[in-house]
Structures are given as C-alpha cells and as structure tokens.
Design a protein around this motif. Structure first.
Motif, PDB file in Angstrom:
ATOM      1  N   VAL A 196     -48.102 -71.050 -25.887  1.00  0.00           N
ATOM      2  CA  VAL A 196     -47.833 -71.845 -27.145  1.00  0.00           C
ATOM      3  C   VAL A 196     -47.287 -72.103 -27.992  1.00  0.00           C
ATOM      4  N   GLY A 197     -46.828 -72.580 -28.589  1.00  0.00           N
ATOM      5  CA  GLY A 197     -45.803 -73.209 -29.468  1.00  0.00           C
ATOM      6  C   GLY A 197     -45.542 -72.278 -30.994  1.00  0.00           C
ATOM      7  N   MET A 198     -46.628 -71.480 -30.892  1.00  0.00           N
ATOM      8  CA  MET A 198     -46.006 -70.816 -32.807  1.00  0.00           C
ATOM      9  C   MET A 198     -45.775 -69.911 -32.305  1.00  0.00           C
ATOM     10  N   PRO A 199     -44.538 -68.877 -33.159  1.00  0.00           N
ATOM     11  CA  PRO A 199     -44.070 -67.643 -32.848  1.00  0.00           C
ATOM     12  C   PRO A 199     -44.881 -66.973 -33.330  1.00  0.00           C
ATOM     13  N   ASN A 200     -43.883 -65.827 -32.608  1.00  0.00           N
ATOM     14  CA  ASN A 200     -45.217 -64.768 -33.529  1.00  0.00           C
ATOM     15  C   ASN A 200     -44.640 -64.135 -35.082  1.00  0.00           C
ATOM     16  N   VAL A 201     -45.657 -64.292 -35.279  1.00  0.00           N
ATOM     17  CA  VAL A 201     -44.924 -64.362 -37.408  1.00  0.00           C
ATOM     18  C   VAL A 201     -45.309 -62.841 -37.723  1.00  0.00           C
ATOM     19  N   LEU A 202     -45.738 -61.914 -36.881  1.00  0.00           N
ATOM     20  CA  LEU A 202     -46.579 -60.621 -37.097  1.00  0.00           C
ATOM     21  C   LEU A 202     -45.743 -59.733 -36.264  1.00  0.00           C
ATOM     22  N   TRP A 203     -44.583 -60.046 -35.771  1.00  0.00           N
ATOM     23  CA  TRP A 203     -43.383 -59.142 -35.041  1.00  0.00           C
ATOM     24  C   TRP A 203     -42.628 -57.979 -36.051  1.00  0.00           C
ATOM     25  N   GLU A 204     -42.585 -58.015 -36.992  1.00  0.00           N
ATOM     26  CA  GLU A 204     -41.778 -56.975 -37.633  1.00  0.00           C
ATOM     27  C   GLU A 204     -42.828 -55.880 -37.321  1.00  0.00           C
ATOM     28  N   THR A 240     -47.030 -47.037 -33.597  1.00  0.00           N
ATOM     29  CA  THR A 240     -46.806 -45.290 -33.425  1.00  0.00           C
ATOM     30  C   THR A 240     -46.890 -44.721 -31.398  1.00  0.00           C
ATOM     31  N   THR A 241     -46.792 -43.434 -31.453  1.00  0.00           N
ATOM     32  CA  THR A 241     -46.791 -42.792 -30.107  1.00  0.00           C
ATOM     33  C   THR A 241     -48.899 -42.072 -30.310  1.00  0.00           C
ATOM     34  N   ASN A 242     -48.948 -42.542 -28.826  1.00  0.00           N
ATOM     35  CA  ASN A 242     -50.058 -40.823 -28.995  1.00  0.00           C
ATOM     36  C   ASN A 242     -49.388 -39.690 -28.228  1.00  0.00           C
ATOM     37  N   ASP A 243     -50.387 -39.343 -27.627  1.00  0.00           N
ATOM     38  CA  ASP A 243     -50.355 -37.879 -26.888  1.00  0.00           C
ATOM     39  C   ASP A 243     -49.244 -37.761 -25.633  1.00  0.00           C
ATOM     40  N   LYS A 244     -49.671 -38.735 -24.675  1.00  0.00           N
ATOM     41  CA  LYS A 244     -48.485 -39.099 -24.255  1.00  0.00           C
ATOM     42  C   LYS A 244     -46.972 -39.749 -24.305  1.00  0.00           C
ATOM     43  N   GLY A 245     -46.743 -39.746 -25.532  1.00  0.00           N
ATOM     44  CA  GLY A 245     -45.343 -39.775 -25.750  1.00  0.00           C
ATOM     45  C   GLY A 245     -45.196 -41.721 -25.770  1.00  0.00           C
ATOM     46  N   GLU A 246     -46.416 -42.597 -25.226  1.00  0.00           N
ATOM     47  CA  GLU A 246     -45.885 -43.980 -25.199  1.00  0.00           C
ATOM     48  C   GLU A 246     -46.358 -44.776 -26.574  1.00  0.00           C
ATOM     49  N   LEU A 247     -46.112 -45.755 -26.933  1.00  0.00           N
ATOM     50  CA  LEU A 247     -46.423 -46.952 -27.667  1.00  0.00           C
ATOM     51  C   LEU A 247     -47.170 -46.970 -27.763  1.00  0.00           C
ATOM     52  N   VAL A 248     -47.559 -47.586 -28.778  1.00  0.00           N
ATOM     53  CA  VAL A 248     -49.454 -47.850 -29.388  1.00  0.00           C
ATOM     54  C   VAL A 248     -49.643 -48.167 -30.707  1.00  0.00           C
ATOM     55  N   ASN A 249     -50.626 -49.386 -30.364  1.00  0.00           N
ATOM     56  CA  ASN A 249     -50.366 -50.260 -32.237  1.00  0.00           C
ATOM     57  C   ASN A 249     -52.134 -50.251 -32.583  1.00  0.00           C
ATOM     58  N   THR A 250     -52.043 -49.051 -32.756  1.00  0.00           N
ATOM     59  CA  THR A 250     -53.254 -48.752 -32.892  1.00  0.00           C
ATOM     60  C   THR A 250     -53.907 -48.993 -34.584  1.00  0.00           C
ATOM     61  N   GLU A 251     -52.455 -48.680 -35.662  1.00  0.00           N
ATOM     62  CA  GLU A 251     -52.712 -49.416 -36.991  1.00  0.00           C
ATOM     63  C   GLU A 251     -52.465 -50.959 -37.372  1.00  0.00           C
ATOM     64  N   PHE A 252     -51.727 -51.251 -36.146  1.00  0.00           N
ATOM     65  CA  PHE A 252     -50.914 -52.780 -36.286  1.00  0.00           C
ATOM     66  C   PHE A 252     -52.483 -53.568 -35.975  1.00  0.00           C
ATOM     67  N   ASP A 253     -53.090 -52.630 -34.808  1.00  0.00           N
ATOM     68  CA  ASP A 253     -54.959 -53.371 -34.909  1.00  0.00           C
ATOM     69  C   ASP A 253     -56.031 -53.321 -35.041  1.00  0.00           C
ATOM     70  N   GLU A 254     -55.860 -52.623 -36.263  1.00  0.00           N
ATOM     71  CA  GLU A 254     -56.589 -52.513 -37.406  1.00  0.00           C
ATOM     72  C   GLU A 254     -55.908 -53.523 -38.970  1.00  0.00           C
ATOM     73  N   ARG A 255     -55.213 -53.891 -38.610  1.00  0.00           N
ATOM     74  CA  ARG A 255     -54.876 -54.777 -40.032  1.00  0.00           C
ATOM     75  C   ARG A 255     -55.128 -56.332 -38.929  1.00  0.00           C
ATOM     76  N   ILE A 256     -54.758 -55.919 -37.684  1.00  0.00           N
ATOM     77  CA  ILE A 256     -55.106 -57.323 -37.501  1.00  0.00           C
ATOM     78  C   ILE A 256     -57.302 -57.670 -37.840  1.00  0.00           C
ATOM     79  N   THR A 257     -57.545 -56.936 -37.652  1.00  0.00           N
ATOM     80  CA  THR A 257     -59.029 -56.317 -37.521  1.00  0.00           C
ATOM     81  C   THR A 257     -59.234 -56.474 -38.755  1.00  0.00           C
ATOM     82  N   ASP A 258     -58.530 -56.552 -40.331  1.00  0.00           N
ATOM     83  CA  ASP A 258     -59.217 -56.512 -41.458  1.00  0.00           C
ATOM     84  C   ASP A 258     -58.455 -58.633 -41.994  1.00  0.00           C
ATOM     85  N   LEU A 259     -57.697 -59.032 -40.638  1.00  0.00           N
ATOM     86  CA  LEU A 259     -57.369 -60.744 -40.801  1.00  0.00           C
ATOM     87  C   LEU A 259     -58.476 -61.267 -40.362  1.00  0.00           C
TER      88      LEU A 259
END
Length: 259
Positions: A149-157, A194-213
């Motif tokens: 893809v030619g588009m950069p990740n503008v949502l990386w922050e 955020t981190t889940n119960d296993k201490g792994e990085l997850v993007n649950t809140e980010f996924d919700e933001r993308i759902t809104d978009l």
C-alpha cells in the motif's frame, strides 16, 4: 446438440464458481458491527475522519450540514469539525492538493465519499487495523489487507506499531515451503493500547475507535439510508393496516350481488 448443452453447463458452472473463489481469496476479514442509529458512535467517527482522513482524502459527495442527521447542530459542526475557511453547506473537500498527493504517495489519494459501498465495512475495518512496519516500503508501512500500500499509517500514534508474523506453509502447487503472513503483533504501544490479563499488549480501545470511524464512513456513503428504512416501515404499515382492509371491503362490496 449434446455438445452445445455440455458447453452451456460448463459455462454455468464456471460462472457459479467465480463468486465462491472471490469470497475465499485474500486474507481473513474480521467482521465489524455497524449501527447507523448509534449517533454517539457516528459523531466520534466523524471527528476521527475529519482529524485524520480529510487532510489527504476528500469526500465531495458529503456536505458538512448532513452531519445534523447524526445529532449535531450547526454551531457544533463549525466549532469541532470544520476548517475556518469552510461553510456549513460546503462539501468535505480535501485539504491537500491532488498534485501533492500524487507526488508524495505515487497516486492521488481517492475520494472516500462512497468507499464503504464499494469496498464494504469489513474491508475498511480490517484495512485500517492492518498496518505494520515494513522498512522495504517508501513510507515504512505496509498493510495486511492491501499489500504494498502507498498510504502510511496515519493512526499509528493511537494504534502503536505492529510487526508481521510469518509462518512457513507448504505450497501445494510447487511443493515448496513459503513464508506466509499469518498475523500481526503489537510491539510498541499507542495512546489507545492496553494490556490484557496475560500482560500482552492489545488494542481493544483502538479497535472501538476504528469501529466508530467505519460506522461513520458507512453513514457517509448513504446518509439517507436510515430515513429510507423508516419510510419503508411506514409504507408497509400503511399497506397492512389501511390499504389491505379497504381493498377487502371493496372486494366484499363488489362481489356481494354475485354471491
């Protein structure tokens, strides 16, 4: 005659097989729940679209005043979702010149007015979440759904940085093992990570933001869809409770002397 029939059957089977092949081709797409009656989600999605998408992509078929359909008044639209030079009746024009976009990205960024209708909500949801670091690309980013893809990740922050996870899979055609991208791993957290119960990085809140978009982009592609559905329900109720009884009474009146 028999040969002609065989050819017709073969052509029909080929046509039927094309949609099935298209449905299985490409990466797996996680489903997204779109709710065009959730005005809060649509408002959050509109804010994300204006702040992150409208700088490169236009939406000329969408006017700012249509945002009143998602519960915003003119003052809120002007204060939060418009540039100072725009008017509330103007279309959502891109802030970047088309010539600059072609020079920077290799192609002019497409207008997003009806992208949800042409690509589908699930595709957009997975595409916007599918960026990963790739030093071989000019922008430093690649995408799981849209390779090279030619588009950069503008949502990386907000999302953070992901890297590709590869596995060796045997190619049934060549018989050789090939590395295939099987997933993405979040290695650097973003503002919404955020981190889940296993201490792994997850993007649950980010996924919700993308759902809104994505929800907003689906609305933008057909702003009158909810109103059309409401009109359709009204028409069905009218037919059921008004026209049908009247038709029945007229039928009885017309046929009473016959029976």
């Amino acid at each position: 005659m028999r040969n002609m029939t065989s050819k017709l059957l073969l052509a029909l089977c080929t046509l039927l097989a094309v949609p099935a092949f298209a449905a299985t081709a490409g990466p797996h797409l996680d489903p997204v729940k779109v709710d065009l009656r959730n005005t809060e989600s649509l408002q959050r999605g509109a804010q994300t679209f204006v702040n992150y998408c409208l700088s490169c992509h236009g939406a000329v078929a969408m006017r700012y005043n249509r945002l009143q359909d998602i519960g915003l008044n003119e003052e809120q639209i002007k204060a939060n979702l418009m540039f100072t030079t725009d008017k509330v009746g103007d279309p959502m024009k891109v802030a970047m010149a088309a010539q600059d976009g072609k020079q920077w990205f290799g192609a002019t960024p497409p207008d997003l007015s009806t992208i949800a209708r042409s690509r589908g909500a699930d595709y957009l949801y997975n595409y916007l979440r599918g960026f990963y670091r790739d030093d071989s690309r000019p922008t430093g980013w690649n995408n799981r759904v849209f390779d090279k893809v030619g588009m950069p990740n503008v949502l990386w922050e907000m999302q953070g940085e992901q890297v590709a996870v590869y596995e060796k899979v045997k190619n049934h055609t060549t018989g050789k093992e090939e590395e295939v991208l099987t997933g993405l791993k979040l290695v650097k957290p973003g503002m919404l990570s955020t981190t889940n119960d296993k201490g792994e990085l997850v993007n649950t809140e980010f996924d919700e933001r993308i759902t809104d978009l994505v929800n907003y982009m689906v609305f933008m592609s057909e702003p009158v869809k909810v109103k059309n559905e409401q009109i359709g329900y009204f028409v069905l109720l009218f037919l059921l409770f008004v026209l049908v009884p009247i038709s029945y009474l007229l039928k009885k009146e017309y046929w009473k002397d016959v029976h």
